[in-house]
Design an enzyme around this catalytic site. Structure first.
Site, PDB file in Angstrom:
ATOM      1  N   GLY A  41       0.780  -1.230   0.000  1.00  0.00           N
ATOM      2  CA  GLY A  41       0.000   0.000   0.000  1.00  0.00           C
ATOM      3  C   GLY A  41       0.811   1.278   0.000  1.00  0.00           C
ATOM      4  O   GLY A  41       0.288   2.342   0.281  1.00  0.00           O
ATOM      5  N   ASP A  84       7.445  16.710 -11.836  1.00  0.00           N
ATOM      6  CA  ASP A  84       5.996  16.788 -12.008  1.00  0.00           C
ATOM      7  C   ASP A  84       5.733  16.323 -13.433  1.00  0.00           C
ATOM      8  O   ASP A  84       6.162  16.974 -14.391  1.00  0.00           O
ATOM      9  CB  ASP A  84       5.511  18.225 -11.803  1.00  0.00           C
ATOM     10  CG  ASP A  84       4.028  18.413 -12.071  1.00  0.00           C
ATOM     11  OD1 ASP A  84       3.377  17.513 -12.653  1.00  0.00           O
ATOM     12  OD2 ASP A  84       3.515  19.481 -11.707  1.00  0.00           O
ATOM     13  N   VAL A  85       5.068  15.188 -13.596  1.00  0.00           N
ATOM     14  CA  VAL A  85       4.892  14.598 -14.930  1.00  0.00           C
ATOM     15  C   VAL A  85       4.017  15.431 -15.851  1.00  0.00           C
ATOM     16  O   VAL A  85       3.945  15.153 -17.047  1.00  0.00           O
ATOM     17  CB  VAL A  85       4.356  13.148 -14.864  1.00  0.00           C
ATOM     18  CG1 VAL A  85       5.328  12.256 -14.120  1.00  0.00           C
ATOM     19  CG2 VAL A  85       2.971  13.082 -14.278  1.00  0.00           C
ATOM     20  N   SER A 165      -3.149  -0.821 -15.524  1.00  0.00           N
ATOM     21  CA  SER A 165      -4.031  -1.233 -14.438  1.00  0.00           C
ATOM     22  C   SER A 165      -5.008  -2.283 -14.935  1.00  0.00           C
ATOM     23  O   SER A 165      -5.289  -2.375 -16.129  1.00  0.00           O
ATOM     24  CB  SER A 165      -4.800  -0.010 -13.941  1.00  0.00           C
ATOM     25  OG  SER A 165      -5.855  -0.379 -13.084  1.00  0.00           O
ATOM     26  N   TYR A 177      -9.772   7.302 -15.162  1.00  0.00           N
ATOM     27  CA  TYR A 177      -8.728   6.366 -14.709  1.00  0.00           C
ATOM     28  C   TYR A 177      -8.678   5.101 -15.581  1.00  0.00           C
ATOM     29  O   TYR A 177      -7.630   4.757 -16.119  1.00  0.00           O
ATOM     30  CB  TYR A 177      -8.900   6.007 -13.239  1.00  0.00           C
ATOM     31  CG  TYR A 177      -7.753   5.188 -12.714  1.00  0.00           C
ATOM     32  CD1 TYR A 177      -6.659   5.798 -12.098  1.00  0.00           C
ATOM     33  CD2 TYR A 177      -7.736   3.804 -12.826  1.00  0.00           C
ATOM     34  CE1 TYR A 177      -5.581   5.041 -11.638  1.00  0.00           C
ATOM     35  CE2 TYR A 177      -6.684   3.042 -12.371  1.00  0.00           C
ATOM     36  CZ  TYR A 177      -5.599   3.672 -11.775  1.00  0.00           C
ATOM     37  OH  TYR A 177      -4.541   2.931 -11.325  1.00  0.00           O
ATOM     38  N   ALA A 180      -7.391   5.957 -19.117  1.00  0.00           N
ATOM     39  CA  ALA A 180      -6.003   6.390 -19.234  1.00  0.00           C
ATOM     40  C   ALA A 180      -5.013   5.358 -18.713  1.00  0.00           C
ATOM     41  O   ALA A 180      -3.888   5.291 -19.208  1.00  0.00           O
ATOM     42  CB  ALA A 180      -5.806   7.703 -18.480  1.00  0.00           C
ATOM     43  N   LYS A 181      -5.365   4.568 -17.743  1.00  0.00           N
ATOM     44  CA  LYS A 181      -4.416   3.647 -17.103  1.00  0.00           C
ATOM     45  C   LYS A 181      -4.676   2.193 -17.489  1.00  0.00           C
ATOM     46  O   LYS A 181      -3.800   1.369 -17.356  1.00  0.00           O
ATOM     47  CB  LYS A 181      -4.498   3.809 -15.583  1.00  0.00           C
ATOM     48  CG  LYS A 181      -3.327   3.262 -14.821  1.00  0.00           C
ATOM     49  CD  LYS A 181      -2.072   4.071 -15.033  1.00  0.00           C
ATOM     50  CE  LYS A 181      -1.006   3.698 -14.030  1.00  0.00           C
ATOM     51  NZ  LYS A 181       0.243   4.381 -14.285  1.00  0.00           N
TER      52      LYS A 181
END
Length: 182
Positions: A41, A84-85, A165, A177, A180-181
């Site tokens: 976590g 910072d991406v 993901s 999410y 995009a992931k």
């Protein structure tokens, strides 16, 4: 790989930086990392940085707030850099600093991620909230690859790993999410 045989891992904010002859070491290491369920976590970026440092790699760990990194960042072979991406100047600076510190970038691991607003729905998610998630997941990955790849191309060696993901399976309620992931 540096002349002395050391490998450098570039981990970007919840991301990495090698010689294809060494690929078996990298992928076996990732296999051990995932099978050991070392994440606890604390974030994939943190777990990746700590794991590869224990494996003997040089690790350039990047994050928005490196001052919050904690004691793990003081370990041998780890250097932290602000990144910072969503800011290409920040990406360029962090990658340049990492390459200067360790002599090269061998592997880039992109694993940055941010959640979307709780309860987000296609019916009420704002365009700004959508962009905030997509800019980190997709934009950050693109820009980090674009800035790290020249280091690898110049040496004709390297690897880029982009994480994703399981959210595309539909087990994650969300809008931006999983798009995009996933």
């Amino acid at each position: 790989m540096r002349d002395d045989g050391e490998l450098t891992l570039f981990v970007r904010d919840n991301g990495v930086g090698f010689d294809m002859d060494q690929s078996h070491k990298l992928f076996q290491s990732f296999k051990r990392l995932h099978s050991a369920r070392e994440f606890n976590g604390t974030g994939i970026g943190l777990a990746t940085a700590q794991h590869f440092q224990r494996e003997g790699w040089n690790v350039a760990a990047t994050m928005r707030s490196p001052q919050k990194a904690g004691d793990w960042a003081k370990a041998e072979r780890i250097a932290t850099f602000k990144l910072d991406v969503t800011d290409t100047a920040s990406i360029d600076s962090a990658i340049a600093q990492a390459a200067e510190r360790f002599g090269t970038i061998d592997v880039l691991v992109n694993c940055a991620g941010v959640p979307e607003p709780d309860g987000a729905s296609i019916l009420d998610m704002s365009a700004d909230a959508w962009r905030a998630v997509v800019d980190v997941h997709l934009g950050g990955t693109f820009h980090c690859c674009r800035h790290a790849a020249p280091h690898m191309v110049a040496r004709r060696a390297g690897a880029i790993i982009n994480t994703s993901s399981h959210s595309f399976l539909g087990r994650y309620a969300g809008v931006a999410y999983p798009a995009a992931k996933g």
